[in-house]
Design an enzyme around this catalytic site. Structure first.
Site, PDB file in Angstrom:
ATOM      1  CD  GLU A 285      53.156  39.444  30.494  1.00  0.00           C
ATOM      2  OE1 GLU A 285      53.315  38.330  29.968  1.00  0.00           O
ATOM      3  OE2 GLU A 285      52.168  40.168  30.276  1.00  0.00           O
ATOM      4  CE  LYS A 349      51.632  33.454  30.571  1.00  0.00           C
ATOM      5  NZ  LYS A 349      51.424  34.469  29.513  1.00  0.00           N
ATOM      6  CB  CYS A 402      49.875  37.474  30.859  1.00  0.00           C
ATOM      7  SG  CYS A 402      48.989  38.072  29.402  1.00  0.00           S
TER       8      CYS A 402
END
Length: 528
Positions: A285, A349, A402
């Site tokens: 990430e 995301k 994440c």
């Protein structure tokens, strides 16, 4: 046992809250990295006995009568979440001069908020309280609903659901493919509460028989599922996971950015461990410490580092400009980059971290001087939809960035289904704490629930590839710098989404509720 139960039941005031807090905290030993699931037998046995004595003033209103049960559950939850989430404070100490003041909010404030769900669970259970196994069903039903609710209310945070404590090893994880994490949580609470009946022996035999049957079924199904033939590996796809283990305090320092980038390129070019050239390289990430689209030279360097036919999948900050050319938004994204250094696909995301990646009530909080913990010129924006991403080789991955991987609801995609889960993360924020271990366990369960292999790249660990049944095939522990090369495991194609486990969850809740209601009705008639 009866004498001990009586003493706990009669506790009042601060002693009751302390015992409840400690019982909840003890339960965290069931979670990674400890995996001592027997601790929850003690935790929930004590909680049942505390609730046996949590009767409110009969003259008070409904809320007054339920208040002792609510606060018993709240203190239990507060202990559980403080002991299980204290490591969140580590992220605030990376730049202590800016964020250390918020340490109490992370270490105590968030657990206090999450504990409300457990308080509501115990208040709900107390409404249906009876003797025998009926009260265990009421408690299991309450906790199952509470875990489901905290997966989406207030943006959701289903971290460390109770069910994870009953699944320390892959053979015990397989049942989650049938009932999901929330169904496992409800059943786990019932099983963990059964020893409470030893004190009174009312309903002990049937409750013990059910608990043993559930455990045998859980392990038996796990043994059967793990023994089934493995799907063929995707031989033409060899994944390389790159773990650079960059210190979080140095990641965005101007003097360190080029060195970090060169480390990533060097690891990408390193000799193959398997004898086969990796076809797909995965970086963690936001591993690229600058805006790629504003740095054509960096894309050229990536293209030069890749062999012909190789593809890079990397976490990066994506910048979106408006019509005037000014930066309008930033996204926490995944890029797919080909061997010419061209970005051929991307995914953003969607489920952002409050206060970490964006500020709730931004106008008000920014005027008070607050800012996000993540380093961006402005807060991140959320992506608009979740979709699978196709990579060369004809396979598609489900992008989970994440902590998106802790949400079962994030397994649903629009358009073509995925063949494997790709989870990129940066757990360096949390150092050597239980946090990264807990995070990895939850990612493992998503592989089991979907029947898809998991490819996980974490900046400083835990990076790994699991098969479609959650078994770790290869990986790197915390703070190791290196790469892992492995052929992509096959896909079970067991199910596409979470609808079947959702149905199973609601059937479990309905069954527990019916038993609790019948027991309550019978108890009320006998009491009268």
């Amino acid at each position: 046992m009866e004498r001990l139960a009586g003493k706990i039941m009669l506790l009042w005031g601060p002693r009751r809250w302390i015992v409840s807090f400690c019982a909840g905290g003890l339960g965290v030993l069931s979670l990674p990295p400890f995996d001592f699931f027997a601790a929850l037998f003690i935790s929930f046995t004590v909680l049942v006995w505390l609730l046996d004595g949590a009767s409110g003033d009969p003259e008070a209103g409904a809320l007054g009568r339920l208040s002792p049960a609510f606060w018993t559950g709240w203190w239990f939850g507060f202990g559980y979440f403080v002991a299980g989430l204290w490591w969140l404070g580590s992220a605030l100490l990376v730049e202590a001069e800016q964020f250390a003041w918020a340490l109490p909010l992370a270490v105590l404030g968030l657990p206090a908020l999450l504990a409300v769900f457990y308080g509501l669970a115990t208040a709900f259970a107390r409404l249906l309280w009876s003797d025998g196994l009926g009260r265990l069903c009421a408690l299991a039903c309450g906790f199952g609903l509470a875990e489901w609710l905290r997966s989406f209310l207030l943006t959701g945070f289903p971290w460390n659901a109770v069910g994870y404590g009953l699944m320390p090893v892959p053979v015990m994880m397989q049942a989650s493919a049938l009932v999901g994490i929330f169904g496992m949580s409800a059943l786990a609470v019932f099983v963990f509460s059964v020893p409470a009946l030893v004190a009174t022996r009312r309903g002990l035999v049937p409750a013990l028989a059910i608990a043993v049957l559930l455990l045998v079924a859980q392990v038996g199904f796990g043994v059967w599922r793990l023994a089934q033939p493995e799907p063929a590996a995707e031989a033409e796809i060899v994944i390389r996971i790159v773990q650079p283990s960059v210190d979080q305090s140095e990641k965005w320092e101007d003097g360190e950015r080029l060195e970090i980038f060169e480390t990533l390129l060097s690891l990408t070019r390193s000799e193959s461990q398997s004898g086969k050239m990796p076809t797909h390289v995965v970086w963690p990430e936001t591993s690229v410490p600058f805006i790629l689209t504003s740095n054509p030279a960096a894309l050229t360097m990536i293209g030069e580092a890749l062999e012909d036919g190789q593809t890079l999948i990397t976490g990066a900050v994506r910048e979106e400009r408006d019509a005037s050319g000014e930066t309008a938004r930033y996204y926490n994204s995944i890029y797919v980059i080909d061997d010419n250094g061209q970005i051929v696909a991307a995914a953003d995301k969607i489920h952002l971290v409050p206060f970490g990646e964006y500020l709730p009530f931004a106008g008000l909080l920014q005027s008070a001087g607050l800012q996000t913990i993540a380093h961006t010129p402005g807060a991140f924006s959320a992506g608009s939809r979740r979709h699978s991403v196709e990579v060369p080789g004809g396979r598609r991955f489900l992008p989970l960035i994440c902590y998106e991987v802790i949400f079962p609801a994030e397994l649903e995609v629009e358009g073509p289904p995925a063949d494997f889960i790709l989870n990129v993360t940066n757990d360096a924020w949390y150092g050597r704490t239980p946090g990264p271990y807990q995070h990895f366990r939850q990612a493992q369960l998503r592989a089991v629930e979907t029947g898809m292999p998991l490819v996980r790249a974490a900046n400083n660990g835990i990076s790994a590839v699991t098969d479609a049944k959650g078994r770790v095939l290869d990986g790197m522990s915390q703070n190791v710098i290196g790469v892992v090369d492995i052929a992509l495991p096959g896909n079970l194609h067991a199910k596409r989404g979470t609808w079947s486990s959702s149905i199973a969850f609601w059937l479990i809740i309905a069954l527990l509720l019916v038993v609790a209601l019948v027991s309550r009705y019978s108890f009320a008639r006998t009491d009268n």
